[in-house]
Design a protein around this motif. Sequence first.
Motif, PDB file in Angstrom:
ATOM      1  N   THR A 104      47.056  52.121  44.014  1.00  0.00           N
ATOM      2  CA  THR A 104      47.506  50.743  43.922  1.00  0.00           C
ATOM      3  C   THR A 104      48.749  50.663  43.068  1.00  0.00           C
ATOM      4  OG1 THR A 104      45.223  49.980  44.081  1.00  0.00           O
ATOM      5  CG2 THR A 104      46.865  48.395  43.263  1.00  0.00           C
ATOM      6  N   PHE A 133      43.118  30.679  43.504  1.00  0.00           N
ATOM      7  CA  PHE A 133      43.387  32.090  43.203  1.00  0.00           C
ATOM      8  C   PHE A 133      42.245  32.701  42.412  1.00  0.00           C
ATOM      9  CE2 PHE A 133      44.825  35.147  39.989  1.00  0.00           C
ATOM     10  CZ  PHE A 133      45.183  36.205  40.835  1.00  0.00           C
ATOM     11  N   TRP A 180      40.231  35.953  43.659  1.00  0.00           N
ATOM     12  CA  TRP A 180      40.270  37.189  42.861  1.00  0.00           C
ATOM     13  C   TRP A 180      38.854  37.616  42.448  1.00  0.00           C
ATOM     14  CZ3 TRP A 180      44.358  40.319  42.175  1.00  0.00           C
ATOM     15  CH2 TRP A 180      44.236  41.351  41.257  1.00  0.00           C
ATOM     16  N   GLU A 240      37.191  39.248  45.471  1.00  0.00           N
ATOM     17  CA  GLU A 240      37.762  40.525  45.885  1.00  0.00           C
ATOM     18  C   GLU A 240      37.700  41.600  44.807  1.00  0.00           C
ATOM     19  OE1 GLU A 240      41.711  39.671  47.209  1.00  0.00           O
ATOM     20  OE2 GLU A 240      41.045  38.669  49.060  1.00  0.00           O
ATOM     21  N   HIS A 241      37.691  41.189  43.521  1.00  0.00           N
ATOM     22  CA  HIS A 241      37.770  42.169  42.433  1.00  0.00           C
ATOM     23  C   HIS A 241      36.613  42.067  41.441  1.00  0.00           C
ATOM     24  CE1 HIS A 241      41.959  43.333  43.489  1.00  0.00           C
ATOM     25  NE2 HIS A 241      42.021  42.089  43.919  1.00  0.00           N
ATOM     26  N   GLU A 252      48.384  44.051  37.197  1.00  0.00           N
ATOM     27  CA  GLU A 252      47.756  43.945  38.513  1.00  0.00           C
ATOM     28  C   GLU A 252      47.398  42.495  38.841  1.00  0.00           C
ATOM     29  OE1 GLU A 252      44.103  45.915  41.119  1.00  0.00           O
ATOM     30  OE2 GLU A 252      44.141  46.147  38.944  1.00  0.00           O
ATOM     31  N   VAL A 253      46.831  41.788  37.872  1.00  0.00           N
ATOM     32  CA  VAL A 253      46.423  40.405  38.100  1.00  0.00           C
ATOM     33  C   VAL A 253      47.652  39.497  38.228  1.00  0.00           C
ATOM     34  CG1 VAL A 253      44.997  38.508  37.266  1.00  0.00           C
ATOM     35  CG2 VAL A 253      44.340  40.857  36.767  1.00  0.00           C
ATOM     36  N   GLU A 267      50.678  40.292  39.271  1.00  0.00           N
ATOM     37  CA  GLU A 267      51.306  40.526  40.574  1.00  0.00           C
ATOM     38  C   GLU A 267      50.459  39.941  41.697  1.00  0.00           C
ATOM     39  OE1 GLU A 267      51.968  44.744  40.686  1.00  0.00           O
ATOM     40  OE2 GLU A 267      53.826  44.611  39.508  1.00  0.00           O
ATOM     41  N   GLY A 268      49.138  39.994  41.531  1.00  0.00           N
ATOM     42  CA  GLY A 268      48.250  39.394  42.527  1.00  0.00           C
ATOM     43  C   GLY A 268      48.420  37.883  42.599  1.00  0.00           C
ATOM     44  N   LYS A 308      51.752  37.097  44.352  1.00  0.00           N
ATOM     45  CA  LYS A 308      51.596  37.333  45.793  1.00  0.00           C
ATOM     46  C   LYS A 308      50.845  36.183  46.446  1.00  0.00           C
ATOM     47  CE  LYS A 308      49.790  40.750  49.084  1.00  0.00           C
ATOM     48  NZ  LYS A 308      49.070  42.047  49.224  1.00  0.00           N
ATOM     49  N   PHE A 309      49.827  35.667  45.769  1.00  0.00           N
ATOM     50  CA  PHE A 309      49.024  34.567  46.303  1.00  0.00           C
ATOM     51  C   PHE A 309      49.867  33.300  46.483  1.00  0.00           C
ATOM     52  CE2 PHE A 309      46.124  30.920  45.710  1.00  0.00           C
ATOM     53  CZ  PHE A 309      45.259  31.151  46.771  1.00  0.00           C
TER      54      PHE A 309
END
Length: 371
Positions: A49, A83, A87, A90-91, A293-294, A296-297, A300-301
């Motif tokens: 990732t 979001f 999240w 998914e995580h 990571e969060v 950037e997530g 992206k959302f």
Amino acid sequence: MNLRSFKQLQLGFKLKSLKSFVSLFLTGIFLSVSVAACSGTNESNSADTPGASPVAASKPNVELTLVSFAVTKAAHEAIIPKFVEKWKQEHNQTVTFKQSYGGSGSQTRAVIDGLEADVVHLALSGDTQKIEKAGLIEPAWEKEVPNNGIVSKSVAAIITRPGNPKGIKTWEDLGKDGIKVITADPKTSGIAKWNFLALWNSVVKTGGDEAKATEFVSKVYKNVPILTKDAREATDAFAKQGQGDALINYENEVILAQQKGERVDYVVPDVNISIDNPIAVVDKNVDKHGTREVAEGFIKFLYTPEAQEEFVKLGFRPVNETVAQTKAVSDKFPKVKTLGVVDDFGGWTAVDKKFFADGGLFDQIQVKNKR
């Protein structure tokens, strides 16, 4: 024991210790490989990732600090819960947000001065570039996400008193005698810089030269009785305090006010400026906090149709093409005949230097108007 015997004994001890160390080292490698093999898919996914943060990934809860300009507050408050839910599904990780809203220029300075934002959503790319120059955001940040980093956009609108008693319909009307105009201060507010450019653009896009543009913009700012800190304060001065005959503001602010049940008379001039708002990860801070990571997530959302539809509901024009082509969008937003962009004026570095730097054209206009 003589000296020679002692040295031989000492050498033997060192060799024995070295062999033991090597043996333990090789055993450790074997055990590490075995554990990695047993962990299977999870270990592989983390390594594959891009930008993944093992620090954040290992936490059941993670907190992001979002620093944004004032008028995005309602949009983010609608988008963030979506979001967070996605999240979590998914995580299996709970994300909470610290949020800060204010004038884009003020927010930019706060981040540079130590406000540890993980994500910044500002009114203009020039402000994001200032944070980059301060060493907090890596160069080419706008290439890391779609649409050159622009995640929301609007155009400028002229809001009038109910029934428009002064008959204000165009930018030109704002320069007439007897008209009082409310706008924010471009020294502290991103929307105020866009307002200035909208006025300037209205002249140069219709055949006027820079001398005529300067003359017109000077007339408008002579009609401004108060420069507020940000767009929200400008709206309050006009709507709640009853100051001015017209307010220059984001189109989305007008739409939001209407959704709250307020009567708002306004016009979106045919010659206008594309107000483009960028989003960026603050690299130095996310690496410090272990939240890359969060962060950037989340960014992206914001480009997904689901998030863009929320921006549209609250009056922002979408950057997602799928959403932009829907009937709901075409019905909601009036078409603009001539739309300028900041690149028409050389980009934000050139614009700031020419218009808004200390001693620049805006300061010159203010000095002249106070005489």
